[in-house]
Write an enzyme that holds these catalytic residues in place. Structure first.
Site, PDB file in Angstrom:
ATOM      1  N   GLU A 161       0.838  -1.201   0.000  1.00 19.89           N
ATOM      2  CA  GLU A 161       0.000   0.000   0.000  1.00 19.89           C
ATOM      3  C   GLU A 161       0.873   1.252   0.000  1.00 19.89           C
ATOM      4  O   GLU A 161       1.844   1.313   0.766  1.00 19.89           O
ATOM      5  CB  GLU A 161      -0.919   0.005   1.233  1.00 19.89           C
ATOM      6  CG  GLU A 161      -1.893  -1.164   1.260  1.00 19.89           C
ATOM      7  CD  GLU A 161      -2.796  -1.157   2.488  1.00 19.89           C
ATOM      8  OE1 GLU A 161      -2.689  -0.211   3.308  1.00 19.89           O
ATOM      9  OE2 GLU A 161      -3.594  -2.081   2.634  1.00 19.89           O
ATOM     10  N   HIS A 170      -7.897   1.154   2.084  1.00 19.53           N
ATOM     11  CA  HIS A 170      -7.711   0.897   3.521  1.00 19.53           C
ATOM     12  C   HIS A 170      -8.574   1.862   4.340  1.00 19.53           C
ATOM     13  O   HIS A 170      -8.105   2.524   5.271  1.00 19.53           O
ATOM     14  CB  HIS A 170      -6.236   1.065   3.900  1.00 19.53           C
ATOM     15  CG  HIS A 170      -5.855   0.304   5.127  1.00 19.53           C
ATOM     16  ND1 HIS A 170      -4.646  -0.339   5.266  1.00 19.53           N
ATOM     17  CD2 HIS A 170      -6.508   0.091   6.303  1.00 19.53           C
ATOM     18  CE1 HIS A 170      -4.573  -0.909   6.468  1.00 19.53           C
ATOM     19  NE2 HIS A 170      -5.688  -0.651   7.108  1.00 19.53           N
TER      20      HIS A 170
END
Length: 310
Positions: free
Chosen positions: A261, A282
């Site tokens: 990420e 997220h």
């Protein structure tokens, strides 16, 4: 007492520290390791989210650190063993974002099962794809929960209120645990996957759960089932799930967390052009409401910890 905060927080919550605290709040620190290390040189505590890697190297930059506050519940970005060796207390914001994640799972399950919400572009182009968008109801279908901790139980409560049947697999709960009185327990993960219309993941990232949901496990799922991951990145084999969606071996999926990420260019290419896939950054546990609760709880935990040692 100096508190360093390297990622975003609900700023009004910082007022809860009160007098006597030197607050260094700079969300850019997460991307500037050298500057973060310098700030930790005389710090008493550090507050992070999920992107700051709190490893032994970072901890060595803060000889006076006594507490780590985690704005969330996952702790895989924090070296707990190194913290224990240094006698640094770690405080996750347990329970503060439970409702947000549960609502994300329920809402996403509805979208994936119904399948009607991506018609805007076709309709603007003059088409009326009514028959192609006849989806399914949530009520009467089975929600399979992989892991049955606090967030999964809140999700089950919300889903049951909407008429879903609840099933779960959690090898860490005894078979005679009272929680199984109202939830169908499965002894194995393949059994749960095969019996579920919606599969929602609620497990930590460990060596045992890394790539837990890959091609083999997807093969146990019904072709009209949907998969939702709000637990940790790395639990889902992203390439395997993308391939299953393309091949029709899985009807839909929602991924809120990823092995890397932000998404890498390779991951972006892997997911391109799959219409029955929801990708979110997220964010399942981050609503304005949850952010306030998480921030308040984390500030209170850290304040008490460093004040007690003063």
């Amino acid at each position: 007492m100096k508190i360093v905060i390297s990622e975003f927080i609900h700023e009004p919550s910082l007022e809860r520290f009160g007098r006597g605290f030197d607050i260094v709040y700079d969300p850019a620190l997460v991307d500037d390791h050298a500057r973060l290390c310098r700030q930790l040189g005389d710090a008493d505590a550090l507050i992070v989210r999920n992107r700051t890697r709190v490893d032994a190297t970072l901890l060595s930059s803060g000889p006076g650190l006594r507490a780590i506050g985690r704005l969330g519940v996952g702790l895989d970005n924090i070296d707990l063993e190194a913290c224990a060796t240094r006698r640094i207390s770690v405080f996750p914001a347990t329970g503060a974002n439970t409702l947000s994640v549960a609502e994300y799972v329920i809402g996403t399950a509805m979208v994936l099962l119904r399948g009607a919400y991506g018609a805007g572009e076709a309709m603007i182009a003059g088409r009326w794809p009514r028959h192609a968008l006849m989806g399914r109801e949530l009520s009467g279908r089975t929600l399979g929960l992989v892991g049955f901790g606090e967030i999964a139980r809140m999700t089950a409560q919300k889903a049951e209120a909407l008429g879903m049947e609840i099933a779960a697999f959690d090898p860490f709960l005894d078979a005679d645990d009272p929680v199984w009185r109202t939830v169908r327990r499965h002894d194995t993960l393949p059994a749960l996957l095969g019996a579920s219309d919606v599969v929602s993941l609620h497990v930590p990232l460990t060596e045992a759960t890394k790539n837990l949901i890959g091609a083999e496990m997807v093969g146990h799922m019904a072709s009209d089932a949907v998969l939702i991951n709000t637990s940790r990145g790395g639990i889902v084999d992203e390439a395997a799930v993308a391939a299953a969606l393309v091949d029709g071996r899985l009807v839909g999926a929602a991924l809120d967390l990823f092995a890397e990420e932000p998404l890498t260019s390779a991951a972006t290419a892997r997911f391109a052009g799959i219409p029955n896939l929801i990708l979110t950054p997220h964010i399942a546990g981050v609503t304005t409401d949850a952010n306030i609760r998480v921030s308040n709880l984390t500030v209170d935990n850290v304040r008490r910890a460093v004040a007690a040692d003063a």
